[in-house]
Design a protein around this motif. Structure first.
Motif, PDB file in Angstrom:
ATOM      1  N   ALA A  25       9.953   4.739   5.032  1.00 23.95           N
ATOM      2  CA  ALA A  25      11.379   5.356   4.727  1.00 23.95           C
ATOM      3  C   ALA A  25      11.872   4.298   3.358  1.00 23.95           C
ATOM      4  N   ARG A  26      11.518   3.015   3.630  1.00 24.83           N
ATOM      5  CA  ARG A  26      12.019   1.903   2.423  1.00 24.83           C
ATOM      6  C   ARG A  26      11.397   2.257   1.106  1.00 24.83           C
ATOM      7  N   VAL A  27       9.923   2.492   1.118  1.00 25.86           N
ATOM      8  CA  VAL A  27       9.211   2.619  -0.123  1.00 25.86           C
ATOM      9  C   VAL A  27       9.710   3.845  -1.054  1.00 25.86           C
ATOM     10  N   ALA A  76       8.634   2.594  15.303  1.00 27.20           N
ATOM     11  CA  ALA A  76       9.662   2.630  14.783  1.00 27.20           C
ATOM     12  C   ALA A  76       9.663   1.968  13.524  1.00 27.20           C
ATOM     13  N   LEU A  77       9.190   0.737  13.531  1.00 27.39           N
ATOM     14  CA  LEU A  77       9.252  -0.284  12.488  1.00 27.39           C
ATOM     15  C   LEU A  77       8.510   0.483  11.368  1.00 27.39           C
ATOM     16  N   ARG A  78       7.364   0.973  11.616  1.00 28.96           N
ATOM     17  CA  ARG A  78       6.587   1.576  10.648  1.00 28.96           C
ATOM     18  C   ARG A  78       7.039   2.917  10.152  1.00 28.96           C
ATOM     19  N   ALA A 129      19.775   7.618   1.200  1.00 30.05           N
ATOM     20  CA  ALA A 129      20.283   8.516   2.378  1.00 30.05           C
ATOM     21  C   ALA A 129      19.357   8.836   3.101  1.00 30.05           C
ATOM     22  N   ALA A 130      17.888   9.198   2.590  1.00 23.72           N
ATOM     23  CA  ALA A 130      16.649   9.558   3.438  1.00 23.72           C
ATOM     24  C   ALA A 130      16.598   8.305   4.395  1.00 23.72           C
ATOM     25  N   TYR A 131      16.480   7.229   4.006  1.00 23.79           N
ATOM     26  CA  TYR A 131      16.434   6.051   5.042  1.00 23.79           C
ATOM     27  C   TYR A 131      17.333   6.134   5.983  1.00 23.79           C
ATOM     28  N   THR A 158       0.787  -1.214   0.047  1.00 19.55           N
ATOM     29  CA  THR A 158      -0.009  -0.021  -0.049  1.00 19.55           C
ATOM     30  C   THR A 158       0.659   1.239  -0.087  1.00 19.55           C
ATOM     31  N   LEU A 159       1.915   1.115   0.875  1.00 17.24           N
ATOM     32  CA  LEU A 159       2.785   2.350   0.751  1.00 17.24           C
ATOM     33  C   LEU A 159       3.370   2.699  -0.486  1.00 17.24           C
ATOM     34  N   ARG A 160       4.062   1.602  -1.007  1.00 17.37           N
ATOM     35  CA  ARG A 160       4.372   1.644  -2.482  1.00 17.37           C
ATOM     36  C   ARG A 160       3.613   2.167  -3.668  1.00 17.37           C
TER      37      ARG A 160
END
Length: 845
Positions: free
Chosen positions: A423-425, A416-418, A430-432, A384-386
């Motif tokens: 950040a991963r998608v 934090a995992l969320r 660098a942002a991650y 969904t995030l992607r």
């Protein structure tokens, strides 16, 4: 191991069955490795001197494969057995023996090995055999172990086998051709073979047609055949599938050969991406829409066909697909409304395959899509995030802001995992990295002043890096490793980030970091002093891996070495061992290369395992006692060296020590005299180099007498004090006989330590005394003195533990070998830890 019998185990022989039981019942990995080493030596000897019994050779090769599977890597490899395997593949008496020979060669023959030439004639004869089993045996070998040397000799035969009457041979032949084409691209240029292959697209067996589709995809990638010809051929195959050419036996939940439909759709997508004529594009569009409509009413396997169809249609521009948008979205409305996580995921993937301009979802359906952000299933959330990030990257930024505010108000590992998911998608390394550091600054699960490591967060970061592309990893590395994190406003990195630094620096190539290797080493070493013992171990392992990547001639910077030495001085025993291992490896490039050459992967556990294996087989040298400037000499050698200048007359030979037994008297003066004479030639500056005093020998003998009471040991301790004056007097008289002047021997500092340590444990090991001593030296214990001809005393530098070793044969009337050990340590957790460590080292080595 369970009580599985020989006949139910599947073993090919009784030795095979016994080997498996031995390896599975081994109490420790060291016992298993020792059993494997002994078995490999036995196999090697049997193969070299066992004659030409093919049955025995087959059994020995199976045993060798079992050893390799159990050990993971054999010290001498398996190449020495390839000759026997090649001979068995050629001259085995039956199919089972020849299959084992082929299997061994296919598993362990290196590419372009000279022994491959010996198999060319064997393979050709098997391919020409009238027996189907022999032909399949050779084809299976070519499928898993292709060799360019075989191609000229078997090219014509392969062309004939493509049209063989057996569908199994046809399918295996197509697979073998695909495998051989990777090592010999010229095989694509044979016109007779190409024509025979394309005829198999109309084969009556679906498995043969499926294998042919795979091979045709290789032809398309090689560019040997016109794309129009390939598209027409595979389109004809897809029409035959939809027409039910393979019968009801090939249907799955009402869908004819769904696996074959998906392969053809992927092949058509590849052809469209490479470019075909407009007429063929229209033909493919019509055909794929037909497949999509038919699959939209199905279940299970039909869902895969839906997704592959939309992926193929994504090769067309949105303007071409716009008239068909209602048809394409119709099945997605039903799937999107489902509460099943699998169907929700399917709907999201299908929407992702379509151009966003074609989405005509109602508000309720768009709400269902947004609900995926909070879905319990992580896969649905990430998809969904992607999808939302593809629609509008600002949505991801807004969601991150909401989650970060929630994290600040109520720190939670789940939140934090969320944040890491969001950040991963974005696919920005660098942002991650920045968002990871922000989450750690809040103190989610492992604040900087707590020694705990947020393991779930570490695993998530490493998994995201593995799943990301090179650009993502490079951006992450430049953001994390580029700056000198230790000097950044004096901020101390917490344990979680320190472990992430260590794991990332260890696992990924240095070309992905925005810093030189020396800077990476300095960064990792800077975290050592403020980290806990567990984190320090991870950092030291990472330092070993990075130092192993240094170019030839470049050494570890002095600042890094000093940081490790500082930790070694202040750290506990386990960390001192790791620091010493780093020092030994960093100072010897050959040793470093040997320790890391067997790495299958560069993860922290793999590097640590490789280090442990290296020091198990190549233990470090025993540390020298402090203050020693030269090796300890025997009394005779010491006397001979000083005879010319220090003796007034020829010295008498030192009196031999009295013969002692297990129940010897502790009150006589002969033992004291002989002990004093042995100490007469030693320097006062070497207190740790001399042998034990009579009182120490009394204590040592009392410790090994299991039936002696505590009161008896106390009496012996007092008796040793009463004899001290007599001992000193005898020592002085011995000095007058041997040397012109010599100070009296000093009292042993180890005796006071042994008496002061309250906790005592004992046991025995199968190791000989020298081997047991080496095992304890690796743990950080120092050799102090020789108790008897077969026993040693060791202790740690902190004075928290002392261990005495004694040859078991001196205690056993039956002459059994091994080592008796007695350990004394401080009370509390430290002492209990020493007891467990020493017991594991001696009983598990």
């Amino acid at each position: 191991m369970d009580s599985t019998t020989l006949f139910a185990s599947g073993a090919i022989s009784r030795p095979h069955y016994q080997l498996v039981r031995t390896l599975e019942d081994a109490p420790t990995p060291q016992h298993r490795d020792a059993a494997v080493e002994r078995e490999v030596e036995r196999i090697r000897d049997k193969l070299e001197h066992g004659g030409n019994n093919t049955r025995k050779v087959m059994e020995l090769l199976v045993l060798l494969m079992q050893c390799h599977v159990s050990a993971g890597e054999l010290e001498d490899g398996t190449e020495w057995a390839l000759v026997h395997a090649v001979k068995l593949a050629e001259g085995g008496r039956d199919l089972v023996e020849r299959r084992i020979g082929y299997l061994f060669v296919s598993l362990y023959l290196p590419p372009e090995h000279e022994l491959a030439l010996m198999l060319v004639n064997t393979i050709r004869k098997d391919l020409e055999s009238p027996l189907t089993a022999h032909v399949l045996l050779a084809l299976s070998f070519l499928l898993h172990c292709p060799s360019a040397e075989c191609v000229p000799a078997i090219r014509r035969k392969l062309t004939d086998l493509v049209s063989h009457s057996s569908p199994d041979i046809r399918r295996k032949t197509l697979g073998a051709v695909a495998s051989l084409s990777r090592v010999s691209p010229d095989l694509f240029g044979a016109p007779e073979l190409r024509e025979a292959v394309f005829l198999r697209l109309s084969d009556a067996d679906p498995s043969v047609a499926s294998a042919c589709t795979t091979l045709v995809s290789s032809y398309l990638a090689a560019g040997q055949i016109a794309r129009e010809s390939i598209v027409q051929s595979v389109s004809g195959l897809l029409k035959r599938v939809l027409g039910g050419a393979f019968g009801h036996e090939a249907e799955y939940h009402g869908q004819p050969t769904p696996w074959l439909q998906c392969k053809v759709l992927r092949l058509l997508r590849e052809a469209l991406q490479r470019g075909v004529s407009t007429a063929l594009q229209d033909e493919i569009l019509s055909l794929v829409l037909t497949v999509y409509k038919r699959a939209s009413s199905g279940v299970d396997a039909a869902y895969g066909i839906l997704l592959e169809s939309l992926r193929t249609l994504s090769s067309y521009p949105a303007s071409v697909l716009a008239p068909h948008a209602p048809t394409l979205l119709a099945p997605l409305h039903t799937v999107l409304a489902s509460h099943n996580a699998n169907k929700r995921y399917l709907a999201l993937r299908c929407l992702d395959a379509l151009p966003a301009e074609l989405w005509t979802l109602e508000e309720r359906e768009m709400g269902r899509v947004m609900e995926g952000v909070e879905h319990a299933d992580q896969t649905v959330r990430v998809e969904t995030l992607r999808l939302l990030n593809r629609l509008d990257p600002a949505l991801s930024s807004q969601l991150h802001a909401i989650l970060f505010a929630s994290l600040q108000s109520r720190p939670s590992p789940a939140t934090a995992l969320r944040i890491l998911e969001v950040a991963r998608v974005a696919r920005n390394g660098a942002a991650y990295a920045r968002r990871l550091e922000e989450a750690m600054d809040v103190g989610v699960a492992a604040p900087a002043d707590v020694a705990a490591v947020w393991e779930e967060g570490v695993e998530r970061v490493l998994r995201d890096l593995r799943d990301g592309d090179d650009e993502f990893r490079t951006g992450f590395g430049e953001a994390m490793m580029g700056p000198a994190k230790v000097e950044d406003e004096g901020k101390r990195v917490g344990p979680t980030l320190a472990v992430i630094y260590a794991a990332v620096a260890c696992e990924y190539p240095t070309v992905q970091w925005g810093a030189a290797l020396a800077e990476v080493l300095h960064t990792l070493a800077g975290f050592l002093s403020a980290s806990s013992a567990g984190v320090q171990e991870a950092l030291i392992v990472a330092l070993v891996r990075v130092a192993g990547r240094l170019p030839d001639g470049e050494t570890v910077p002095d600042g890094v070495t000093r940081a490790v030495e500082d930790v070694q001085r202040k750290g506990r025993r386990h960390i001192r061992i790791r620091c010493n291992q780093f020092r030994l490896l960093s100072e010897d490039s050959e040793r470093m290369k040997d320790a890391l050459e067997r790495l299958k992967d560069s993860t922290l556990p793999d590097v640590l395992r490789s280090m442990e294996e290296h020091f198990h087989y190549h233990p470090p040298p025993a540390p020298s006692s402090p203050g020693k400037s030269e090796p300890t000499l025997s009394p005779t050698a010491s006397t001979s060296r000083l005879a010319a200048s220090a003796l007034r007359y020829d010295a008498y030979d030192a009196p031999p020590p009295p013969t002692t037994t297990r129940r010897m008297s502790r009150s006589g003066s002969a033992s004291s005299s002989s002990t004093a004479l042995r100490h007469g030639g030693q320097d006062e500056s070497e207190p740790l180099a001399r042998t034990l005093t009579p009182g120490e020998l009394a204590l040592a003998d009392a410790d090994f007498d299991g039936f002696e009471s505590r009161e008896g040991r106390a009496r012996e301790k007092g008796k040793g004090k009463e004899q001290s004056s007599e001992t000193d007097d005898l020592a002085s008289r011995a000095d007058l006989i041997n040397l012109s002047s010599s100070p009296p021997p000093r009292a042993s500092p180890s005796q006071d330590l042994w008496s002061a340590l309250p906790t005592q444990k004992r046991g025995w090991s199968e190791l000989a005394v020298p081997d047991a001593m080496r095992a304890l030296v690796i743990l950080g214990l120092e050799e102090l003195a020789e108790v008897t001809a077969g026993g040693m005393l060791l202790q740690d530098s902190a004075g928290t533990v002392a261990v005495r070793l004694k040859d078991r044969r001196t205690e056993s009337s039956e002459g059994e070998g091994g080592t008796l050990w007695v350990l004394r340590s401080v009370q509390g957790e430290v002492g209990q830890g020493w007891v467990r460590t020493v017991r594991d080292a001696l009983e598990g080595a």
